[in-house]
Design a protein around this motif. Sequence first.
Motif, PDB file in Angstrom:
ATOM      1  N   ARG A  21       0.914  -1.019   0.100  1.00  0.00           N
ATOM      2  CA  ARG A  21       0.413  -0.098   0.282  1.00  0.00           C
ATOM      3  C   ARG A  21       0.765   0.795  -0.050  1.00  0.00           C
ATOM      4  O   ARG A  21       0.382   1.823  -0.645  1.00  0.00           O
ATOM      5  N   GLU A  22       2.130   1.213   0.572  1.00  0.00           N
ATOM      6  CA  GLU A  22       2.824   2.453   0.886  1.00  0.00           C
ATOM      7  C   GLU A  22       3.059   2.556  -0.792  1.00  0.00           C
ATOM      8  O   GLU A  22       3.525   3.909  -0.781  1.00  0.00           O
ATOM      9  N   THR A  23       4.268   1.511  -1.160  1.00  0.00           N
ATOM     10  CA  THR A  23       4.793   1.802  -2.329  1.00  0.00           C
ATOM     11  C   THR A  23       4.391   1.737  -3.702  1.00  0.00           C
ATOM     12  O   THR A  23       4.734   2.017  -4.991  1.00  0.00           O
ATOM     13  N   GLY A  24       2.832   1.380  -3.475  1.00  0.00           N
ATOM     14  CA  GLY A  24       2.191   0.989  -5.100  1.00  0.00           C
ATOM     15  C   GLY A  24       2.155  -0.162  -6.171  1.00  0.00           C
ATOM     16  O   GLY A  24       2.076  -0.101  -7.217  1.00  0.00           O
ATOM     17  N   GLU A  25       3.495  -0.608  -5.079  1.00  0.00           N
ATOM     18  CA  GLU A  25       4.167  -2.244  -6.269  1.00  0.00           C
ATOM     19  C   GLU A  25       4.049  -3.188  -5.456  1.00  0.00           C
ATOM     20  O   GLU A  25       4.701  -3.343  -4.132  1.00  0.00           O
ATOM     21  N   VAL A  26       3.781  -4.225  -5.883  1.00  0.00           N
ATOM     22  CA  VAL A  26       4.036  -5.699  -5.203  1.00  0.00           C
ATOM     23  C   VAL A  26       5.080  -5.859  -6.301  1.00  0.00           C
ATOM     24  O   VAL A  26       5.152  -6.523  -7.718  1.00  0.00           O
ATOM     25  N   HIS A  27       6.163  -7.133  -5.402  1.00  0.00           N
ATOM     26  CA  HIS A  27       7.247  -7.718  -6.584  1.00  0.00           C
ATOM     27  C   HIS A  27       7.146  -9.041  -6.355  1.00  0.00           C
ATOM     28  O   HIS A  27       7.058 -10.001  -4.865  1.00  0.00           O
TER      29      HIS A  27
END
Length: 74
Positions: A21-27
């Motif tokens: 949620r903080e970064t707006g990305e999922v790896h």
Amino acid sequence: KVIKNLDGSETITYPCLEAIRETGEVHLVESHGDMLALWERGIYNVVVTFGLVLSSTLGAFLMSLDRYSVCRRS
């Protein structure tokens, strides 16, 4: 983390949800080892796929993220 329910079904928890949620990305990574290597480098928005194919549960989770970027790490 997979939690086995009393009825035999499984629930997957995502400890990285706050970082996603903080970064707006999922790896997406294949194994716990890959996840730990990224965590050592301060990258916490990581989900382990346990292989090359996404489960329907993980796919539904990723689709629920809506406006997030999905990155495949190898």
